[in-house]
Every structure is written in C-alpha cells, then in structure tokens.
Enzyme design. Sequence first.
Site, PDB file in Angstrom:
ATOM      1  CE1 TYR A  85      61.574  66.237  81.837  1.00  0.00           C
ATOM      2  CE2 TYR A  85      59.222  66.174  82.317  1.00  0.00           C
ATOM      3  CZ  TYR A  85      60.380  66.894  82.079  1.00  0.00           C
ATOM      4  OH  TYR A  85      60.344  68.269  82.101  1.00  0.00           O
TER       5      TYR A  85
ATOM      6  CE  LYS B 251      57.898  70.998  83.356  1.00  0.00           C
ATOM      7  NZ  LYS B 251      58.096  72.421  83.714  1.00  0.00           N
TER       8      LYS B 251
END
Length: 260
Positions: free
Chosen positions: A160, A167
């Site tokens: 990720y 995020k």
Amino acid sequence: MRSIDLAGKVALVAGVANQRSLAWAIAEALSDAGARLVLTYQGERLERNVAELAATRPGTLTYPCDVTNDVEIYALFQKIGQAAGGKLDVLIHSIAFARREDLDGEFRSTSREGWHTALDVSAYSLVALTNRATPLLEAAGGGSIVSLTFQASQRVFPNYNVMGSAKAALEHATRQLAYELGPMNIRVNAISAGPIPTLSARGISGFTHMATHHKKMSPLKRNVEPREVGDAALFLCSPLASGITGTTLYVDTGYHIMGV
C-alpha cells in the site's frame, strides 16, 4: 418513525469510475433517499461509464473534472452553482491514485514525483474541492462532506506504501476542515472501509490475500459490502448525524479493533 429524506438536496459525488465503485454505492444510497446527484469524471475513458450510470438516476448531472487542475475545479463549481440555484448540500470525495511503481516494492524507494502525485490526487484534492464547495454549502445553510480512507493511514499494509501516507494526510485534512467549517454548519467526516474489489483496489498487489485475511480475522467473519459503505455515507450526510464531525467511521466488519 424516523427516516432519512434528502428530497430537494443536491449531492456532488466525485470519483465514480464504474458500477463497482464505492462512490457509486454512495451515490445510489443518496439518490434512493431523494437527493439529486452530480457526478464527475476524469477524461473520455470514464465519461461513457459515468453517463450510463447517471442515466439510471433521472435528473443526474455529469461534469468533467481533473482534480489536479484548479481551472477545472473552479469551472465545476461554477456549473453546479448555476444548475443547482447556487447551493450544494453534500460533497463526496472518493478519489485516490498512486503510480503502480510507487505501490510495489520498498517504500523508501518512493520517488519524489510519485509522492507528489499520490498526495496531490488522493489528499490535496479534498482540500481543493472543499475550498470551492464551501460557498455553495454555506448558501444551503450547511452541509456534509465525506471522504473515503483506509486503515493503512494508521497501520502498515504491504504494497500500500505511499497510499498509506496519502490516506493519513486525508484524515488529517478531514479533522482540520471540520474545525474550520464547523461554524458554518458544515460537517466533515471520513469513512474507512474494509477491502472491497473496486477498480483501484485490484491494482494493489496481494489484494486477494488481504481480503481473505480480513475476512478471517474480523469479528463478523466476512468482508464489507459496497451497500454498507453507501448506507454509512447516507447516515453521515443526513440529519441523524448532525452532531458528528471530524470523525473517521470504520465500516470494516470490525477488523480495526483486532490486535493481529
């Protein structure tokens, strides 16, 4: 009996790619509650998909918007203001992107350009859209802004990488915007959904393993469904959530509470 009625409200949903998009699940929920939709798309490649989806919801407007282009963002809200009587009630931010080479491999090898791209598209875009949406939301007497995040903002998820940083920035922006816009009766929240096989999620190496592990370890022993994310967003955009702002709501079948 209490119910959610958004009749007469206008909701901008940014980030619809196809019928599997979480953005579309949210758009359906808002529309089912009576809201008029405004959908954005980026480029000709997605225009047809979005137009076909919009056709299933009478009265839906569609506009192009590249969130890395301030001129297009300005033009978008000018068009919405003209079409919706100068008001907007809901803004949904479901936009994220990172280059494939910055998701795979070692995080420390993230390029400067890759870092800028991921944070610009995935986090700064919320700030840019909110800035232009604020006058329309304020004219409506307040409103709700909801973005989509992921638990990689707080914990490490292999492959990720830079998107986790994006995020984290998105969640901070949520809290900062909630503080600034609160006096205008504009609420800002985020939804942290569990793994769902959307178009963008399938670009993450090892996504299938991630989803399988999530199902095994979460208290509900299953993965979350797009409908559940749509329902959560509908709640946050409704008067039932009038006292909630600056919050990240986990819709992940409880996975976030686990210590393994």
